[in-house]
Design a protein around this motif. Structure first.
Motif, mmCIF file in Angstrom:
data_model
loop_
_atom_site.group_PDB
_atom_site.id
_atom_site.type_symbol
_atom_site.label_atom_id
_atom_site.label_comp_id
_atom_site.label_asym_id
_atom_site.label_seq_id
_atom_site.Cartn_x
_atom_site.Cartn_y
_atom_site.Cartn_z
ATOM 1 N N PRO A 1 -12.992 -2.904 -6.951
ATOM 2 C CA PRO A 1 -12.732 -1.888 -7.954
ATOM 3 C C PRO A 1 -13.183 -0.289 -7.028
ATOM 4 O O PRO A 1 -14.070 -0.716 -5.974
ATOM 5 N N LEU A 2 -13.750 0.844 -7.870
ATOM 6 C CA LEU A 2 -14.585 2.121 -7.160
ATOM 7 C C LEU A 2 -15.564 1.682 -6.692
ATOM 8 O O LEU A 2 -16.101 1.783 -6.329
ATOM 9 N N ASP A 3 -16.292 1.249 -7.935
ATOM 10 C CA ASP A 3 -17.899 0.610 -7.768
ATOM 11 C C ASP A 3 -18.164 -0.166 -6.497
ATOM 12 O O ASP A 3 -19.790 0.274 -5.473
ATOM 13 N N THR A 4 -17.362 -0.864 -5.663
ATOM 14 C CA THR A 4 -17.234 -1.878 -5.109
ATOM 15 C C THR A 4 -16.398 -1.102 -3.212
ATOM 16 O O THR A 4 -16.990 -1.762 -2.559
ATOM 17 N N ILE A 5 -15.876 -0.385 -3.663
ATOM 18 C CA ILE A 5 -15.039 -0.762 -2.367
ATOM 19 C C ILE A 5 -15.782 0.544 -1.090
ATOM 20 O O ILE A 5 -16.887 1.209 -1.794
ATOM 21 N N ASP A 6 -15.631 0.446 0.035
ATOM 22 C CA ASP A 6 -16.393 1.378 1.155
ATOM 23 C C ASP A 6 -15.526 1.504 2.176
ATOM 24 O O ASP A 6 -14.277 1.667 1.816
ATOM 25 N N ALA A 7 -15.944 2.446 3.194
ATOM 26 C CA ALA A 7 -15.768 3.375 4.134
ATOM 27 C C ALA A 7 -14.201 2.253 5.143
ATOM 28 O O ALA A 7 -13.513 2.507 5.155
ATOM 29 N N ALA A 8 -14.994 1.321 4.884
ATOM 30 C CA ALA A 8 -14.528 -0.283 5.115
ATOM 31 C C ALA A 8 -12.778 -0.964 5.180
ATOM 32 O O ALA A 8 -11.438 -0.964 5.927
ATOM 33 N N MET A 9 -13.317 -0.863 4.041
ATOM 34 C CA MET A 9 -11.877 -1.232 2.586
ATOM 35 C C MET A 9 -10.551 -0.236 3.160
ATOM 36 O O MET A 9 -9.711 -0.106 2.808
ATOM 37 N N LEU A 10 -10.985 1.279 2.525
ATOM 38 C CA LEU A 10 -10.072 2.048 2.176
ATOM 39 C C LEU A 10 -9.561 2.538 3.965
ATOM 40 O O LEU A 10 -8.416 2.389 4.107
ATOM 41 N N ASP A 11 -9.853 2.396 5.310
ATOM 42 C CA ASP A 11 -9.425 2.335 6.659
ATOM 43 C C ASP A 11 -8.497 1.380 7.164
ATOM 44 O O ASP A 11 -7.444 1.754 7.076
ATOM 45 N N ALA A 12 -8.677 0.118 6.529
ATOM 46 C CA ALA A 12 -7.810 -1.094 6.345
ATOM 47 C C ALA A 12 -6.992 -0.889 5.782
ATOM 48 O O ALA A 12 -5.952 -1.159 6.577
ATOM 49 N N HIS A 13 -6.719 -1.264 4.601
ATOM 50 C CA HIS A 13 -5.836 -0.504 3.889
ATOM 51 C C HIS A 13 -4.651 1.085 4.188
ATOM 52 O O HIS A 13 -3.097 1.550 4.347
ATOM 53 N N TRP A 14 -5.464 1.506 4.914
ATOM 54 C CA TRP A 14 -4.400 2.616 5.376
ATOM 55 C C TRP A 14 -4.081 2.665 6.168
ATOM 56 O O TRP A 14 -2.364 3.034 6.616
ATOM 57 N N ALA A 15 -4.725 1.765 6.867
ATOM 58 C CA ALA A 15 -3.921 1.805 8.456
ATOM 59 C C ALA A 15 -2.850 1.058 9.154
ATOM 60 O O ALA A 15 -1.896 1.536 9.016
ATOM 61 N N VAL A 16 -2.327 0.146 7.462
ATOM 62 C CA VAL A 16 -1.661 -1.297 7.287
ATOM 63 C C VAL A 16 -0.788 -0.103 6.412
ATOM 64 O O VAL A 16 0.269 -0.682 7.098
ATOM 65 N N ASP A 17 -1.415 -0.325 5.370
ATOM 66 C CA ASP A 17 0.144 -0.136 4.561
ATOM 67 C C ASP A 17 0.809 1.209 3.831
ATOM 68 O O ASP A 17 1.320 1.638 4.182
ATOM 69 N N THR A 18 -0.135 2.056 5.147
ATOM 70 C CA THR A 18 0.408 3.665 5.003
ATOM 71 C C THR A 18 0.438 4.571 6.365
ATOM 72 O O THR A 18 1.704 4.831 7.117
ATOM 73 N N ARG A 19 -0.477 4.277 7.240
ATOM 74 C CA ARG A 19 -0.439 5.398 8.443
ATOM 75 C C ARG A 19 0.573 4.011 9.327
ATOM 76 O O ARG A 19 1.561 5.034 10.101
ATOM 77 N N SER A 20 1.179 2.960 9.472
ATOM 78 C CA SER A 20 2.324 2.139 10.033
ATOM 79 C C SER A 20 3.182 2.790 9.755
ATOM 80 O O SER A 20 4.472 2.371 10.545
ATOM 81 N N VAL A 21 2.985 2.378 7.855
ATOM 82 C CA VAL A 21 4.620 2.601 7.407
ATOM 83 C C VAL A 21 5.400 3.735 8.146
ATOM 84 O O VAL A 21 6.680 4.252 8.334
ATOM 85 N N ILE A 22 4.168 5.038 8.254
ATOM 86 C CA ILE A 22 5.319 6.598 8.321
ATOM 87 C C ILE A 22 5.300 6.416 9.866
ATOM 88 O O ILE A 22 6.420 6.792 10.469
#
Length: 282
Positions: free
Chosen positions: A131-152
């Motif tokens: 949730p919002l209170d526990t996410i950090d930059a590493a979590m955001l970056d990991a999902h960005w890399a796999v879930d979005t960047r790689s798809v584009i």
């Protein structure tokens, strides 16, 4: 291009039992026989396509559901092959590596005779979220890399292949996956995942416009909750009760839609985010 008739001829109305005969497909995230990617690959094979099944075994091996052996996954897809001239090939790829998407497209195209008609970007990162209170930059970056960047980057490499084909070569299809984070209730306990999947939904129309001149359609499917062996017990029953049909979606439910979107019958459907979740009530 031949003139378009106001009504198809009787011959055109007769559906080919193998509407993807001669076509080629890359399906990412086809690592487990209980997953959506596997179901999609089997459907495409049953429609006549040759399929390259991408997998990343270390990801599933670290999850509660565990990993399947790639050879078992491939054997199951091969069982569904309907065209004796079609084939199934598989290969690994860690799509968190920025170089991996282009490399995967090149390997798949080489294995399938030089081109890819259908790209189904089914992979995603599981876990590493909160949730919002526990996410950090590493979590955001990991999902960005796999879930979005790689798809584009996969779509970019795929598009470069299609541009090299004769103008308006038929059969170009891109299908991405989202998770209903834009529907009432959202996904407050999976902020990083919801954010990155939402980005794919938002970019769908832009990609569709970009690739339209190359006769490629781009659509995104929200399959809703699908039973891929990640939930059991009371929680499983509670989710089942939220479907009017009283059951979870099964992997073949979204796979049937994705297979249809891959056929010529769906050539006039593009730029859409399609909810395929049987009236799921959040």
């Amino acid at each position: 291009m031949p003139p378009q008739l106001p009504s198809p001829t009787p011959e055109a109305l007769r559906r080919d039992p193998l509407p993807l005969r001669g076509r080629t497909a890359l399906v990412t995230g086809a690592s487990r026989r209980g997953g959506i990617g596997y179901a999609v690959a089997r459907r495409l094979a049953a429609y006549g396509a040759s399929v390259y099944a991408h997998h990343h075994v270390p990801h599933d091996a670290g999850m509660p559901w565990g990993a399947d052996r790639p050879e078992d996954v491939v054997a199951g897809i091969r069982e569904a092959l309907a065209d004796p001239e079609a084939r199934v090939v598989d290969g690994p790829g860690d799509l968190s590596d920025p170089a991996a998407p282009a490399e995967l497209i090149a390997r798949a195209a080489d294995a399938l005779g030089g081109r890819i008609d259908i790209l189904v970007a089914n992979h995603a990162l599981s876990g590493s979220d909160g949730p919002l209170d526990t996410i950090d930059a590493a979590m955001l970056d990991a999902h960005w890399a796999v879930d979005t960047r790689s798809v584009i980057l996969l779509v970019q490499a795929y598009a470069r292949l299609r541009v090299a084909l004769p103008p308006r070569t038929a059969g170009g299809r891109v299908v991405m996956m989202t998770s209903g984070q834009d529907i009432a209730g959202g996904m407050p306990d999976e902020i990083a995942y919801a954010l990155q999947k939402g980005a794919l939904a938002s970019v769908t129309r832009s990609l569709a416009t970009t690739l339209a001149e190359h006769a490629v359609t781009v659509n995104t499917v929200n399959p809703g909750p699908v039973d891929t062996d990640y939930m059991t017990g009371d929680a499983y029953a509670a989710v089942a009760a939220m479907f009017p049909a009283g059951r979870w979606g099964m992997p073949d439910d979204p796979a049937r839609l994705i297979a249809w979107l891959s056929t010529d019958e769906a050539e006039w459907v593009t730029g859409q985010v399609i909810d395929s979740e049987s009236g799921f009530r959040r």
